[in-house]
Scaffold this active site. Sequence first.
Site, mmCIF file in Angstrom:
data_model
loop_
_atom_site.group_PDB
_atom_site.id
_atom_site.type_symbol
_atom_site.label_atom_id
_atom_site.label_comp_id
_atom_site.label_asym_id
_atom_site.label_seq_id
_atom_site.Cartn_x
_atom_site.Cartn_y
_atom_site.Cartn_z
ATOM 1 C CE1 TYR A 107 11.153 101.098 7.676
ATOM 2 C CE2 TYR A 107 10.892 100.968 10.043
ATOM 3 C CZ TYR A 107 10.908 100.350 8.804
ATOM 4 O OH TYR A 107 10.658 99.004 8.703
ATOM 5 C CD1 TRP A 142 5.656 99.346 11.035
ATOM 6 C CD2 TRP A 142 3.746 98.220 10.870
ATOM 7 N NE1 TRP A 142 5.973 98.031 10.837
ATOM 8 C CE2 TRP A 142 4.822 97.302 10.745
ATOM 9 C CE3 TRP A 142 2.454 97.722 10.812
ATOM 10 C CZ2 TRP A 142 4.624 95.936 10.549
ATOM 11 C CZ3 TRP A 142 2.264 96.368 10.622
ATOM 12 C CH2 TRP A 142 3.336 95.484 10.492
#
Length: 761
Positions: free
Chosen positions: A107, A109
């Site tokens: 998880y 960006w």
Amino acid sequence: MPTHLTHWGAVEVETDGKALTSLRPWSGDPDPRDIIRNLESAQHHPARVLRPAVRRGWLESGASSRASRGDEPFVEVSWDHAIDVVSKELNRVYSEHGPSAIYGGSYGWASAGRFHHAQSQIHRFLNKLGGYVAGLGDYSYGASGVLLPHIIASAGEIMGGATSWDVVSEETELFVAFGGLSEKNSGIAPGGIGRHVARSAIEQAVARGCRFVDISPIADDTYAEAKAEWIAPRPGSDAALMLSLAFVLDSEGLADQDFLARYCVGMDRFLPYLKGDTDGVPKDPTWAERLTSIPASRISRLAREMASSRTMINLSWSMQRQQHGEQPIWLGVVLAAMLGQIGLPGGGFQHGYGSAADIGLPLRVASPPSLPQGPERVAAAIPVARISDMLLSPGTEIDFDGRKIVMPKIELIYWAGGNPFHHHQHLARLRNAFKKPATVIVHEQFWTSTARHADIVLPATMSFERDDFGAGRNDPTFFPMHALTEPAGEARDDYVIFAAIAEQLGVGEAFTGGRDAMGWLRHLYDGWQAKLNDDGVTVVDFDTFWASESIQIPVINQDQILFSEFRRTPDAHPLRTASGKIEIFSQTIASFGYDDCPGHPTWIEPDEWLGNTTTFPLQLIANQPKTRLHSQLDIGKTSQASKVGGREPLRMHPHDAAVRGLKDGDIVRVWNRRGSCLAGLVLSTALRQGVVQLSSGAWYDPDPDDPSFCRHGNPNVLTADKPSSSLSQATTATHTLVEVEKWHGPTPGLAVNRPPSFVSV
């Protein structure tokens, strides 16, 4: 100057082939952000991971040394050795335990590039090996991501189809921002952003006469250009405030009954609760004043103003990152439905203006191409915010969105593109949880806390050290992203790393398709171009694109209005809810039987809030930082310049500081039952009294003898690892109760700005 895309804006750079020598905002961006300065100062920072490294205990003893994870030095090894040990360990776990023992949540960006997106890379890789345990949802809007499809539409449909900023600037008369309208958050976007447009739209709206109301405990978490009226309820009481607004709309005959009858279901089930018929408590402004501290007269007046104006209700992502976070989001939809303006120009609601830069950009004709992840082979899946529960209590059962999930037993974590020691809560608990698997493998550019709590760390390139292309979510500007420098140290692309391991495990061709990275870029672009041509949309060929600064992807409708088709013809364009309409009462949710998320929106008192300060007197808001994206590049120049005495800044109202004998610039200890951290005090009247604000993202720097004490100022040593509700199992990271006191002892040194210890074996 060559251009490069980042999450916080496009940049123009100069390099000497080894490092960035000059960086400035892209000339096409009307509102660039200083956060881009983190980029140039990070590449060759001492905390960069330069060579493959293996934790000493794991190298010598394997999984039997897991209790020392996070405390031991590392041994730098050759790439050949690293690929060999990773391949053998993956082979062992798949052979002995199967894919349900491997967590590949990854998880985060990651980078702005579409091909080298780390989550896509690792999921494709693990799919080729046989599958993995995945994470469901996200930390950003996990509660609303589960709730919204039941009551109106998916979060993606709502945010991607948001009424465009052009329409807001021309049509909205009253903009009510629950949770603020953040300048810092609207500077960033997943996948990148070319042009920042929100500020100019807000300026145009104000010049036309639009009024902005900021409902938040933090006054300056809204654009100054909005000239907003500040209403500061107790944090966590938003649902009570919104219920009382609904009460006024109903009791004064201001609700749009025709809209409610045609486009909604369940108002008849909600009204008895609102009026107090079911529990003896009318949700009127006097009731709400006791909970929110907002005068009842102002609540009533705001409801009337909303009913007499073309009103946009904005719900920030931050509102649902708290216990019972589903309730204010549901109530925001209910208020918009009662006003009857959903689907009208400049009216209705949105979930996320000010939460990301792409919300308010009109939809493109197509998203840019990305790496296909192959047939999905998810052996199991857990809500992403329940990772500690999974690792600590395998075999236990939890509720989630109407079904039961059994926590798998994880033998190996493989992480690429993210930092769970940023996103997750109660970090001492997470640190203990990370000691449970036999092996933790991480790809990283820097020695973050996640890397320091791994067994095998493989150095990954930064985005400007590799060829890629990128366009942010809903952003029409599509950038070629040429490699601008050679990699630092021995860093390799995630794709190259996975290709080498895949080859050793016998799935090399399946993973690479016989292509190198540039081969994939051309292949993906050519397929995308051909599909657009078939749809009657012309874009340039790959060579022309690759030689350009950027190209524009056409948009469908510049004057986009959320749910306009549903409003015009609800029978022809029904919603994807159970009824096809807006669900003020959801029979589906009611059937789940969750006490903490019943069938209609409800006031449920949080465990930790200023309405109950029997243990700790201050409400901590752990919001997103101004000087970095989450924890990315915390060692960068812009992020470091914000520190106070090397610690993350804690903002406090001067009155609260005076009561405690504190002054601006003090090093303070922030603490509660779960942990403590050091921070540098900054006094500010932009906060409601009783509220302190410590942004997330300071790299977790635990004391060697006490992992619940962070020397650097990470607020997630303080936040509770509890779910928003049984419906979503989402994070509650934004709110917690604390106390603050002056730090009197010697100020401890920091380890986060340098690599860990290395030894030879």
